[in-house]
Design an enzyme around this catalytic site. Structure first.
Site, short mmCIF file in Angstrom:
data_model
loop_
_atom_site.label_atom_id
_atom_site.label_comp_id
_atom_site.label_asym_id
_atom_site.label_seq_id
_atom_site.Cartn_x
_atom_site.Cartn_y
_atom_site.Cartn_z
N GLU A 49 -8.63 0.57 -3.32
CA GLU A 49 -9.58 0.50 -2.23
C GLU A 49 -10.41 1.78 -2.18
O GLU A 49 -9.93 2.86 -2.55
CB GLU A 49 -8.86 0.37 -0.88
CG GLU A 49 -7.99 -0.85 -0.74
CD GLU A 49 -7.29 -0.88 0.61
OE1 GLU A 49 -7.30 0.17 1.32
OE2 GLU A 49 -6.74 -1.93 0.95
N ARG A 55 -8.77 8.98 -1.46
CA ARG A 55 -9.88 9.56 -0.73
C ARG A 55 -10.30 10.88 -1.38
O ARG A 55 -9.51 11.52 -2.08
CB ARG A 55 -9.51 9.77 0.73
CG ARG A 55 -9.29 8.45 1.48
CD ARG A 55 -8.88 8.68 2.92
NE ARG A 55 -8.65 7.42 3.60
CZ ARG A 55 -9.58 6.70 4.23
NH1 ARG A 55 -10.83 7.15 4.25
NH2 ARG A 55 -9.28 5.56 4.82
N THR A 66 -8.25 6.32 8.70
CA THR A 66 -7.91 5.07 8.05
C THR A 66 -9.08 4.12 8.24
O THR A 66 -9.98 4.36 9.05
CB THR A 66 -6.62 4.46 8.65
OG1 THR A 66 -6.23 3.31 7.89
CG2 THR A 66 -6.81 4.08 10.11
N HIS A 116 -5.50 3.76 -1.85
CA HIS A 116 -6.83 4.10 -1.35
C HIS A 116 -7.03 5.60 -1.55
O HIS A 116 -6.75 6.39 -0.66
CB HIS A 116 -6.95 3.73 0.12
CG HIS A 116 -8.33 3.91 0.68
ND1 HIS A 116 -8.78 3.22 1.78
CD2 HIS A 116 -9.37 4.72 0.31
CE1 HIS A 116 -10.03 3.59 2.06
NE2 HIS A 116 -10.39 4.50 1.18
N HIS A 152 1.48 0.88 6.19
CA HIS A 152 2.12 1.63 7.27
C HIS A 152 3.33 0.88 7.83
O HIS A 152 4.41 1.47 8.01
CB HIS A 152 1.11 1.91 8.39
CG HIS A 152 1.66 2.77 9.49
ND1 HIS A 152 1.68 4.15 9.41
CD2 HIS A 152 2.23 2.46 10.68
CE1 HIS A 152 2.23 4.65 10.51
NE2 HIS A 152 2.58 3.64 11.29
N HIS A 189 -4.07 -4.54 7.54
CA HIS A 189 -4.13 -3.46 8.53
C HIS A 189 -3.23 -3.80 9.71
O HIS A 189 -3.48 -4.76 10.44
CB HIS A 189 -5.55 -3.17 9.03
CG HIS A 189 -5.76 -1.71 9.31
ND1 HIS A 189 -6.14 -0.81 8.33
CD2 HIS A 189 -5.61 -0.99 10.43
CE1 HIS A 189 -6.23 0.40 8.86
NE2 HIS A 189 -5.89 0.32 10.14
N ASN A 238 0.85 -1.19 0.00
CA ASN A 238 0.00 0.00 0.00
C ASN A 238 0.89 1.24 0.00
O ASN A 238 1.75 1.41 0.87
CB ASN A 238 -0.90 -0.02 1.24
CG ASN A 238 -1.95 1.06 1.21
OD1 ASN A 238 -1.65 2.22 0.96
ND2 ASN A 238 -3.19 0.70 1.49
N HIS A 249 -3.64 11.83 0.76
CA HIS A 249 -2.44 11.03 0.45
C HIS A 249 -2.46 10.71 -1.05
O HIS A 249 -1.92 11.49 -1.84
CB HIS A 249 -2.31 9.80 1.34
CG HIS A 249 -3.59 9.16 1.78
ND1 HIS A 249 -4.49 8.60 0.90
CD2 HIS A 249 -4.08 8.98 3.03
CE1 HIS A 249 -5.50 8.09 1.59
NE2 HIS A 249 -5.30 8.32 2.88
#
Length: 247
Positions: free
Chosen positions: A75, A45, A105, A43, A223, A199, A7, A50
């Site tokens: 995602e 948004r 998140t 992902h 992360h 995650h 990710n 980001h």
């Protein structure tokens, strides 16, 4: 072997602290793919805090031109804008999450029983012969939740491993969280669904996760792998995760 999808959101978030083009999202994608990652995950948004929309297009162009064997996983919450983006970019996999746009998140899975009709319509729209759909899934979804997820027509569920990842200082609680995850994973396999996970998975907690829940198709890690990259470099961090996964 469980595949690793890296990710890249944390890379983009670091870049966005300054109005500068580095660290490069596509540059980091090249590094992780050259070191053996099976694919990359983003992902995007609505506020682009980001991953930016342009990053999605740039990554698609990179993968098509240089890494046609790699998988692109996008995602997001299935808003109309997100659905249109998926149809335009055509990634290999789309992972649907029930996030509010303001969330920092992802922190919970879908209510498969309550949102079944909505998810079915979205899955029918997005699923193609070349694109699978995965649904973000709470660790305690159990057989009833998995049956409802299966009924939507989705190909996979992605186990939300955040509660397990939060047990880094409590081995007793970690063991209990793994047992819950394992039960939902068994239900998914019985239902004939593929299994992803993600995650807060790290080099420290991934071995126990892998032992407790064999047969996971893919893990998406952002992360943790980015934090390790600050110590080892991105290439070496990727190699270490792949080693843990059995590569």
């Amino acid at each position: 072997m469980t595949k690793l999808s890296v990710n890249l959101n944390a890379v983009a978030q670091l870049r966005n602290r300054r109005n500068l083009p580095w660290p490069s999202v596509t540059g980091m994608a090249r590094i992780v793919l050259d070191e053996g990652a099976a694919g990359v995950t983003v992902h995007p948004r609505p506020d682009e805090r980001h991953i930016r929309r342009e990053d999605v297009y740039d990554l698609k162009a990179l993968l098509d031109a240089e890494y046609p064997q790699a998988e692109f996983n996008i995602e997001g919450y299935p808003s109309e804008d997100f659905l249109a983006l998926i149809e335009e970019v055509d990634p290999n996999q789309v992972t649907l999450v029930p996030d509010d746009p303001a969330q920092a998140t992802s922190d919970h899975g879908w209510d498969f029983l309550g949102k079944g009709n909505f998810l079915t319509s979205v899955v029918q729209r997005l699923r193609t012969s070349s694109r699978r759909v995965s649904l973000f899934c709470d660790p305690d979804a159990g057989h009833a939740g998995i049956a409802a997820a299966k009924a939507t027509g989705a190909d996979r569920v992605e186990l939300y491993t955040g509660p397990y990842g939060a047990c880094f200082d409590d081995p007793v609680r970690a063991e209990a969280e793994l047992a819950v995850l394992a039960e939902t994973a068994r239900a998914a396999r019985v239902a004939g669904m593929g299994l992803n996970a993600g995650h807060d998975l790290t080099l420290a907690n991934l071995p126990a996760f892998k032992e407790a829940i064999p047969g996971v198709d893919e893990v998406s890690i952002g992360h943790g792998i980015t934090a390790d990259a600050l110590i080892f470099g991105f290439g070496e961090a990727v190699r270490r995760y792949i080693d843990v996964l059995g590569g």
